[in-house]
Design an enzyme around this catalytic site. Structure first.
Site, PDB file in Angstrom:
ATOM      1  N   GLY A  62       0.819  -1.212   0.000  1.00 47.68           N
ATOM      2  CA  GLY A  62       0.000   0.000   0.000  1.00 47.68           C
ATOM      3  C   GLY A  62       0.848   1.255   0.000  1.00 47.68           C
ATOM      4  O   GLY A  62       0.655   2.157   0.822  1.00 47.68           O
ATOM      5  N   ALA A  63       1.773   1.325  -0.968  1.00 45.58           N
ATOM      6  CA  ALA A  63       2.686   2.481  -1.020  1.00 45.58           C
ATOM      7  C   ALA A  63       2.210   3.551  -2.005  1.00 45.58           C
ATOM      8  O   ALA A  63       2.925   4.531  -2.244  1.00 45.58           O
ATOM      9  CB  ALA A  63       4.096   2.014  -1.381  1.00 45.58           C
TER      10      ALA A  63
ATOM     11  N   ASP B  33      -3.112  -6.985  -5.854  1.00 45.76           N
ATOM     12  CA  ASP B  33      -4.147  -6.781  -4.843  1.00 45.76           C
ATOM     13  C   ASP B  33      -3.857  -7.746  -3.700  1.00 45.76           C
ATOM     14  O   ASP B  33      -3.789  -8.967  -3.919  1.00 45.76           O
ATOM     15  CB  ASP B  33      -5.503  -7.084  -5.513  1.00 45.76           C
ATOM     16  CG  ASP B  33      -6.687  -6.784  -4.614  1.00 45.76           C
ATOM     17  OD1 ASP B  33      -6.551  -6.919  -3.380  1.00 45.76           O
ATOM     18  OD2 ASP B  33      -7.745  -6.435  -5.152  1.00 45.76           O
ATOM     19  N   VAL B  34      -3.684  -7.223  -2.491  1.00 44.38           N
ATOM     20  CA  VAL B  34      -3.327  -8.112  -1.368  1.00 44.38           C
ATOM     21  C   VAL B  34      -4.443  -9.087  -0.994  1.00 44.38           C
ATOM     22  O   VAL B  34      -4.208 -10.037  -0.262  1.00 44.38           O
ATOM     23  CB  VAL B  34      -2.871  -7.343  -0.087  1.00 44.38           C
ATOM     24  CG1 VAL B  34      -1.578  -6.590  -0.303  1.00 44.38           C
ATOM     25  CG2 VAL B  34      -3.973  -6.449   0.451  1.00 44.38           C
TER      26      VAL B  34
ATOM     27  N   SER C 260      -4.156   0.216  14.222  1.00 40.42           N
ATOM     28  CA  SER C 260      -4.860   1.495  14.388  1.00 40.42           C
ATOM     29  C   SER C 260      -5.240   1.645  15.848  1.00 40.42           C
ATOM     30  O   SER C 260      -5.304   0.657  16.587  1.00 40.42           O
ATOM     31  CB  SER C 260      -6.138   1.481  13.546  1.00 40.42           C
ATOM     32  OG  SER C 260      -6.964   2.580  13.865  1.00 40.42           O
TER      33      SER C 260
ATOM     34  N   TYR D 280     -14.505  -2.441  10.913  1.00 38.33           N
ATOM     35  CA  TYR D 280     -13.151  -1.876  10.797  1.00 38.33           C
ATOM     36  C   TYR D 280     -12.399  -2.089  12.110  1.00 38.33           C
ATOM     37  O   TYR D 280     -11.255  -2.557  12.119  1.00 38.33           O
ATOM     38  CB  TYR D 280     -13.201  -0.378  10.431  1.00 38.33           C
ATOM     39  CG  TYR D 280     -11.808   0.211  10.314  1.00 38.33           C
ATOM     40  CD1 TYR D 280     -10.965  -0.168   9.265  1.00 38.33           C
ATOM     41  CD2 TYR D 280     -11.314   1.112  11.260  1.00 38.33           C
ATOM     42  CE1 TYR D 280      -9.665   0.350   9.163  1.00 38.33           C
ATOM     43  CE2 TYR D 280     -10.030   1.626  11.165  1.00 38.33           C
ATOM     44  CZ  TYR D 280      -9.211   1.236  10.117  1.00 38.33           C
ATOM     45  OH  TYR D 280      -7.929   1.736  10.023  1.00 38.33           O
TER      46      TYR D 280
ATOM     47  N   LYS E 112      -8.928  -4.313  12.875  1.00 36.39           N
ATOM     48  CA  LYS E 112      -7.693  -3.755  13.442  1.00 36.39           C
ATOM     49  C   LYS E 112      -7.379  -4.395  14.797  1.00 36.39           C
ATOM     50  O   LYS E 112      -6.205  -4.506  15.167  1.00 36.39           O
ATOM     51  CB  LYS E 112      -7.790  -2.224  13.519  1.00 36.39           C
ATOM     52  CG  LYS E 112      -7.758  -1.574  12.129  1.00 36.39           C
ATOM     53  CD  LYS E 112      -6.460  -1.901  11.371  1.00 36.39           C
ATOM     54  CE  LYS E 112      -6.326  -1.221  10.036  1.00 36.39           C
ATOM     55  NZ  LYS E 112      -5.049  -1.486   9.358  1.00 36.39           N
TER      56      LYS E 112
ATOM     57  N   PHE F 165      -7.474   7.970   3.480  1.00 39.32           N
ATOM     58  CA  PHE F 165      -8.259   7.036   4.297  1.00 39.32           C
ATOM     59  C   PHE F 165      -9.746   7.408   4.370  1.00 39.32           C
ATOM     60  O   PHE F 165     -10.617   6.577   4.102  1.00 39.32           O
ATOM     61  CB  PHE F 165      -7.648   6.981   5.708  1.00 39.32           C
ATOM     62  CG  PHE F 165      -8.395   6.119   6.674  1.00 39.32           C
ATOM     63  CD1 PHE F 165      -8.176   4.751   6.728  1.00 39.32           C
ATOM     64  CD2 PHE F 165      -9.330   6.661   7.552  1.00 39.32           C
ATOM     65  CE1 PHE F 165      -8.871   3.942   7.626  1.00 39.32           C
ATOM     66  CE2 PHE F 165     -10.025   5.870   8.444  1.00 39.32           C
ATOM     67  CZ  PHE F 165      -9.792   4.511   8.486  1.00 39.32           C
TER      68      PHE F 165
HETATM   69  P1  NDP Z   1      -4.606   5.509   2.138  1.00 34.89           P
HETATM   70  O1  NDP Z   1      -5.978   5.255   1.625  1.00 34.89           O
HETATM   71  O2  NDP Z   1      -3.964   6.815   1.832  1.00 34.89           O
HETATM   72  O3  NDP Z   1      -3.623   4.326   1.699  1.00 34.89           O
HETATM   73  C1  NDP Z   1      -4.031   2.997   1.707  1.00 34.89           C
HETATM   74  C2  NDP Z   1      -3.065   2.181   0.880  1.00 34.89           C
HETATM   75  O4  NDP Z   1      -3.485   0.807   0.932  1.00 34.89           O
HETATM   76  C3  NDP Z   1      -3.039   2.591  -0.575  1.00 34.89           C
HETATM   77  O5  NDP Z   1      -1.706   2.619  -1.022  1.00 34.89           O
HETATM   78  C4  NDP Z   1      -3.814   1.500  -1.272  1.00 34.89           C
HETATM   79  O6  NDP Z   1      -3.276   1.283  -2.567  1.00 34.89           O
HETATM   80  C5  NDP Z   1      -3.504   0.299  -0.383  1.00 34.89           C
HETATM   81  N1  NDP Z   1      -4.510  -0.746  -0.519  1.00 34.89           N
HETATM   82  C6  NDP Z   1      -5.797  -0.717  -0.123  1.00 34.89           C
HETATM   83  N2  NDP Z   1      -6.412  -1.857  -0.473  1.00 34.89           N
HETATM   84  C7  NDP Z   1      -5.489  -2.619  -1.106  1.00 34.89           C
HETATM   85  C8  NDP Z   1      -5.523  -3.888  -1.716  1.00 34.89           C
HETATM   86  N3  NDP Z   1      -6.625  -4.642  -1.752  1.00 34.89           N
HETATM   87  N4  NDP Z   1      -4.386  -4.374  -2.278  1.00 34.89           N
HETATM   88  C9  NDP Z   1      -3.256  -3.631  -2.261  1.00 34.89           C
HETATM   89  N5  NDP Z   1      -3.158  -2.423  -1.695  1.00 34.89           N
HETATM   90  C10 NDP Z   1      -4.270  -1.924  -1.144  1.00 34.89           C
HETATM   91  O7  NDP Z   1      -4.729   5.331   3.726  1.00 34.89           O
HETATM   92  P2  NDP Z   1      -3.640   5.335   4.906  1.00 34.89           P
HETATM   93  O8  NDP Z   1      -2.295   5.615   4.400  1.00 34.89           O
HETATM   94  O9  NDP Z   1      -4.204   6.179   5.961  1.00 34.89           O
HETATM   95  O10 NDP Z   1      -3.769   3.817   5.374  1.00 34.89           O
HETATM   96  C11 NDP Z   1      -2.660   2.951   5.512  1.00 34.89           C
HETATM   97  C12 NDP Z   1      -2.930   2.016   6.680  1.00 34.89           C
HETATM   98  O11 NDP Z   1      -3.009   2.787   7.876  1.00 34.89           O
HETATM   99  C13 NDP Z   1      -4.244   1.242   6.590  1.00 34.89           C
HETATM  100  O12 NDP Z   1      -4.013  -0.075   7.039  1.00 34.89           O
HETATM  101  C14 NDP Z   1      -5.150   1.987   7.568  1.00 34.89           C
HETATM  102  O13 NDP Z   1      -6.141   1.155   8.099  1.00 34.89           O
HETATM  103  C15 NDP Z   1      -4.147   2.407   8.618  1.00 34.89           C
HETATM  104  N6  NDP Z   1      -4.527   3.522   9.472  1.00 34.89           N
HETATM  105  C16 NDP Z   1      -4.900   4.734   8.947  1.00 34.89           C
HETATM  106  C17 NDP Z   1      -5.254   5.769   9.795  1.00 34.89           C
HETATM  107  C18 NDP Z   1      -5.739   7.080   9.299  1.00 34.89           C
HETATM  108  O14 NDP Z   1      -6.364   7.826  10.070  1.00 34.89           O
HETATM  109  N7  NDP Z   1      -5.481   7.455   8.064  1.00 34.89           N
HETATM  110  C19 NDP Z   1      -5.167   5.602  11.251  1.00 34.89           C
HETATM  111  C20 NDP Z   1      -4.789   4.296  11.679  1.00 34.89           C
HETATM  112  C21 NDP Z   1      -4.453   3.315  10.821  1.00 34.89           C
HETATM  113  P3  NDP Z   1      -4.114   1.018  -3.902  1.00 34.89           P
HETATM  114  O15 NDP Z   1      -5.415   1.734  -3.766  1.00 34.89           O
HETATM  115  O16 NDP Z   1      -3.244   1.555  -4.983  1.00 34.89           O
HETATM  116  O17 NDP Z   1      -4.256  -0.451  -3.969  1.00 34.89           O
HETATM  117  C1  8X3 Z   2      -8.037   4.939  11.364  1.00 35.11           C
HETATM  118  C2  8X3 Z   2      -8.268   5.804  12.544  1.00 35.11           C
HETATM  119  O1  8X3 Z   2      -9.927   6.427  14.336  1.00 35.11           O
HETATM  120  O2  8X3 Z   2     -10.733   6.387  12.065  1.00 35.11           O
HETATM  121  O3  8X3 Z   2      -7.659   3.658  11.719  1.00 35.11           O
HETATM  122  O4  8X3 Z   2     -10.296   4.370  13.204  1.00 35.11           O
HETATM  123  S1  8X3 Z   2      -9.893   5.737  13.057  1.00 35.11           S
END
Ligand code: NDP
Ligand code: 8X3
Length: 251
Positions: free
Chosen positions: A8-9, A59-60, A139, A152, A156, A189
Site C-alpha cells: 500500500g505504497a 491486490d493483497v 490502528s 473496521y 484492526k 483514508f
Molecule cells: P490511504 O488510503 O492513503 O492508503 C491505503 C493504501 O493501501 C493505498 O496505497 C492503497 O493502494 C492500499 N490498498 C488498499 N487496499 C489494497 C488492496 N486490496 N491491495 C493492495 N493495496 C491496497 O490510507 P492510509 O495511508 O491512511 O492507510 C494505511 C494504513 O493505515 C491502513 O491499514 C489503515 O487502516 C491504517 N490507518 C490509517 C489511519 C488514518 O487515520 N489514516 C489511522 C490508523 C491506521 P491502492 O489503492 O493503490 O491499492
Molecule cells: C483509522 C483511525 O480512528 O478512524 O484507523 O479508526 S480511526
C-alpha cells in the site's frame, strides 16, 4: 543494503514510509493496485534519493497474486529485511444492522487476510535468514472501539492480536515484530471510507491538526532503526488534539 517491502505504497502512510526508507538508503519493494501511482513514486524515489525500487502491482486480497509477486523477485530483492504490512482501509461507517456485506468483506479480506497472506509468504524467508522485522500497521481502532466502527475496529483488533502472536511464534527465529496504532492521519483514508465524498472526508479533520502520513512513517522508521537487539512492540500515536479513539479537542 537492506530491503524493505511496503504494501500500500501508492498513497498515505505507505508512500511516506517509502520516502523515509529511501532517504535512509534502503532498497525498496513498493506495492499497491494503482500502477500509475507506483510508477510515479518509483521515478520520484530514483530522482530524489537514487533509490533502487521494485514496483509490484497486485491486490493483497488475492492470495495467488501475492504469491506470484513475491516468489518471483529479482535476485537483488530476494532478501527482505523489513515487511511493512500497511495496505488497508475502512469502507463505510454504518451501525451493525445497516452494514453492507460488501464493505465487511473488503475490510476483512484486505486488513486481515491480505496482511496474513503477505506475512505467510515473507515470514518463511525471514526464518531462513534468521533475521527480519515485520511491522504491522494497525490502528487506535485496534485498541478501542467507536460507534459504527464495528467491522473496521474488529479487523484492526485482529491485526493487533496477530502482531502479538507473530512476535511469539517468530521469537526463536530472531524476527522482530512491531505493531503501530495511529489515531487520525490525514491521507486518502477518509475519502476511501466515505467512497469519494470529499466534503465528508474533510470534516473528519476539521478544527484540529491531524497526524500527517510522515508523522507515522517517522515512528515506523524509528522502530525499524533501533539496535538489532531491541524490539519495539507497540506504538500508539495520535495527534495532540486526540486523547483516544473518541475524544478530540477541536477549535
Ligand atoms: P490511504 O488510503 O492513503 O492508503 C491505503 C493504501 O493501501 C493505498 O496505497 C492503497 O493502494 C492500499 N490498498 C488498499 N487496499 C489494497 C488492496 N486490496 N491491495 C493492495 N493495496 C491496497 O490510507 P492510509 O495511508 O491512511 O492507510 C494505511 C494504513 O493505515 C491502513 O491499514 C489503515 O487502516 C491504517 N490507518 C490509517 C489511519 C488514518 O487515520 N489514516 C489511522 C490508523 C491506521 P491502492 O489503492 O493503490 O491499492
Ligand atoms: C483509522 C483511525 O480512528 O478512524 O484507523 O479508526 S480511526
Amino acid at each position: 543494503m537492506k530491503t524493505v517491502l511496503i504494501t500500500g505504497a501508492t498513497s498515505g502512510i505507505g508512500e511516506a514510509c517509502a520516502h523515509i526508507f529511501a532517504e535512509n538508503g534502503y532498497r525498496l519493494i513498493i506495492t499497491g493496485r494503482r500502477e500509475e501511482k507506483l510508477k510515479q513514486l518509483t521515478q520520484t524515489l530514483q530522482t530524489q534519493y537514487g533509490t533502487n525500487t521494485l514496483p509490484l502491482v497486485f491486490d493483497v486480497t488475492n492470495k495467488v497474486a501475492c504469491e506470484n509477486a513475491i516468489t518471483k523477485l529479482p535476485t537483488d530483492y530476494q532478501q527482505i529485511d523489513i515487511l511493512i504490512n500497511n495496505a488497508g482501509l475502512a469502507a463505510g461507517l454504518n451501525p451493525i444492522h445497516e452494514g453492507l456485506h460488501s464493505d465487511w468483506e473488503t475490510m476483512i479480506d484486505t486488513n486481515i487476510k491480505g496482511l496474513l497472506y503477505m506475512a505467510r509468504i515473507v515470514a518463511p524467508m525471514m526464518v531462513l535468514q534468521q533475521a527480519g522485522h515485520i511491522i504491522n500497521i494497525s490502528s487506535i481502532a485496534g485498541k478501542e472501539n467507536y460507534a459504527n466502527g464495528n467491522v473496521y475496529c474488529a479487523t484492526k483488533h485482529a491485526v493487533d492480536s496477530l502482531s502479538q502472536t507473530m512476535r511469539i511464534d517468530l521469537l526463536q527465529h530472531g524476527i522482530r515484530v512491531t505493531n503501530i496504532a495511529p489515531g487520525m492521519v490525514e491521507t486518502e483514508f477518509s475519502l476511501v471510507r466515505y467512497k469519494g465524498d470529499s466534503e465528508r472526508a474533510k470534516k473528519v479533520y476539521a478544527g484540529l491538526t491531524p497526524l500527517s502520513a510522515h508523522d507515522v512513517a517517522d515512528a515506523v522508521y524509528w522502530a525499524a532503526s533501533r539496535p538489532e537487539h531491541v524490539n519495539i512492540s507497540d506504538i500508539t500515536i495520535t495527534p495532540k488534539a486526540q486523547a483516544n479513539a473518541t475524544t478530540t479537542f477541536r477549535k
